[in-house]
Scaffold this motif. Sequence first.
Motif, PDB file in Angstrom:
ATOM      1  N   PRO A 222       0.793  -1.236   0.000  1.00  0.00           N
ATOM      2  CA  PRO A 222       0.000   0.000   0.000  1.00  0.00           C
ATOM      3  C   PRO A 222       0.826   1.287   0.000  1.00  0.00           C
ATOM      4  O   PRO A 222       0.307   2.342  -0.314  1.00  0.00           O
ATOM      5  CB  PRO A 222      -0.823  -0.082   1.289  1.00  0.00           C
ATOM      6  N   ASP A 223       2.096   1.218   0.353  1.00  0.00           N
ATOM      7  CA  ASP A 223       2.928   2.418   0.405  1.00  0.00           C
ATOM      8  C   ASP A 223       3.231   2.890  -1.013  1.00  0.00           C
ATOM      9  O   ASP A 223       4.023   2.269  -1.727  1.00  0.00           O
ATOM     10  CB  ASP A 223       4.237   2.152   1.161  1.00  0.00           C
TER      11      ASP A 223
ATOM     12  N   GLN B 209       6.223   8.571  -8.137  1.00  0.00           N
ATOM     13  CA  GLN B 209       5.617   7.512  -8.946  1.00  0.00           C
ATOM     14  C   GLN B 209       5.953   7.630 -10.425  1.00  0.00           C
ATOM     15  O   GLN B 209       6.095   6.630 -11.107  1.00  0.00           O
ATOM     16  CB  GLN B 209       4.106   7.516  -8.771  1.00  0.00           C
ATOM     17  N   ARG B 210       6.098   8.853 -10.927  1.00  0.00           N
ATOM     18  CA  ARG B 210       6.393   9.013 -12.352  1.00  0.00           C
ATOM     19  C   ARG B 210       7.860   8.751 -12.649  1.00  0.00           C
ATOM     20  O   ARG B 210       8.210   8.444 -13.783  1.00  0.00           O
ATOM     21  CB  ARG B 210       6.010  10.415 -12.796  1.00  0.00           C
ATOM     22  N   ALA B 211       8.724   8.868 -11.644  1.00  0.00           N
ATOM     23  CA  ALA B 211      10.158   8.710 -11.870  1.00  0.00           C
ATOM     24  C   ALA B 211      10.675   7.336 -11.468  1.00  0.00           C
ATOM     25  O   ALA B 211      11.693   6.886 -11.980  1.00  0.00           O
ATOM     26  CB  ALA B 211      10.929   9.793 -11.110  1.00  0.00           C
ATOM     27  N   VAL B 212       9.994   6.688 -10.520  1.00  0.00           N
ATOM     28  CA  VAL B 212      10.438   5.386 -10.016  1.00  0.00           C
ATOM     29  C   VAL B 212       9.263   4.428 -10.043  1.00  0.00           C
ATOM     30  O   VAL B 212       8.211   4.704  -9.468  1.00  0.00           O
ATOM     31  CB  VAL B 212      10.980   5.495  -8.569  1.00  0.00           C
TER      32      VAL B 212
ATOM     33  N   LYS C  64      12.440   0.233 -11.235  1.00  0.00           N
ATOM     34  CA  LYS C  64      12.923   0.724 -12.522  1.00  0.00           C
ATOM     35  C   LYS C  64      12.886   2.247 -12.459  1.00  0.00           C
ATOM     36  O   LYS C  64      11.836   2.836 -12.149  1.00  0.00           O
ATOM     37  CB  LYS C  64      12.034   0.215 -13.656  1.00  0.00           C
ATOM     38  N   ALA C  65      14.033   2.876 -12.703  1.00  0.00           N
ATOM     39  CA  ALA C  65      14.103   4.336 -12.642  1.00  0.00           C
ATOM     40  C   ALA C  65      15.211   4.834 -13.551  1.00  0.00           C
ATOM     41  O   ALA C  65      16.193   4.128 -13.801  1.00  0.00           O
ATOM     42  CB  ALA C  65      14.367   4.788 -11.210  1.00  0.00           C
TER      43      ALA C  65
ATOM     44  N   ILE D  32      17.088   6.238  -3.130  1.00  0.00           N
ATOM     45  CA  ILE D  32      16.209   6.691  -2.047  1.00  0.00           C
ATOM     46  C   ILE D  32      15.038   5.729  -1.878  1.00  0.00           C
ATOM     47  O   ILE D  32      14.675   5.358  -0.753  1.00  0.00           O
ATOM     48  CB  ILE D  32      15.714   8.125  -2.323  1.00  0.00           C
ATOM     49  N   SER D  33      14.452   5.296  -2.985  1.00  0.00           N
ATOM     50  CA  SER D  33      13.322   4.374  -2.927  1.00  0.00           C
ATOM     51  C   SER D  33      13.723   3.039  -2.297  1.00  0.00           C
ATOM     52  O   SER D  33      12.988   2.482  -1.477  1.00  0.00           O
ATOM     53  CB  SER D  33      12.760   4.146  -4.328  1.00  0.00           C
ATOM     54  N   ILE D  34      14.884   2.529  -2.678  1.00  0.00           N
ATOM     55  CA  ILE D  34      15.353   1.248  -2.133  1.00  0.00           C
ATOM     56  C   ILE D  34      15.618   1.369  -0.635  1.00  0.00           C
ATOM     57  O   ILE D  34      15.216   0.497   0.144  1.00  0.00           O
ATOM     58  CB  ILE D  34      16.610   0.760  -2.891  1.00  0.00           C
TER      59      ILE D  34
END
Length: 144
Positions: free
Chosen positions: A85-86, A91-94, A110-111, A119-121
């Motif tokens: 849910p997070d 969202q458009r970049a990663v 995928k980015a 940062i996402s990881i």
Amino acid sequence: MRGADADAGGAAGGADGHGDPGGGGTAAAVAGGAPRVARAPHGPGPGGDAVPAARRPGIQPHIFALSVPFPTPLEAEIAHGSLAPDAEPHQRAVGKDLTVSGCILAVRWKAEDSRLLRISIINFLDQLSLVVQTMQRFGPPVSR
């Protein structure tokens, strides 16, 4: 004098109006006989890029995949339900995709921007650590 000024002016301004942001390097290369290369204008922007990575032609996306094993398929599903849910802040970049196959929680990112990918990881690993610690503290899940 005319030839040196013409070369320097042509290199700095370029035939198409784009030039080397540093100035002198291209002028010296052009005067030395190297071919001219048109460059996109480079202005100050977030991350120092004038053109966002998603719009640059020829840029290959960065892909990162992670497989997280769990003791049981139920625990993998619980982790998936807690983490899916997070929404990704960028969202458009990663892009992030979570799937469960048996006892394995698989995550694929995928980015085009490596900084946003990192940062996402890191954020995902922090959340995953919290989910795993919570599951360990409460013990194995009971099937319904």
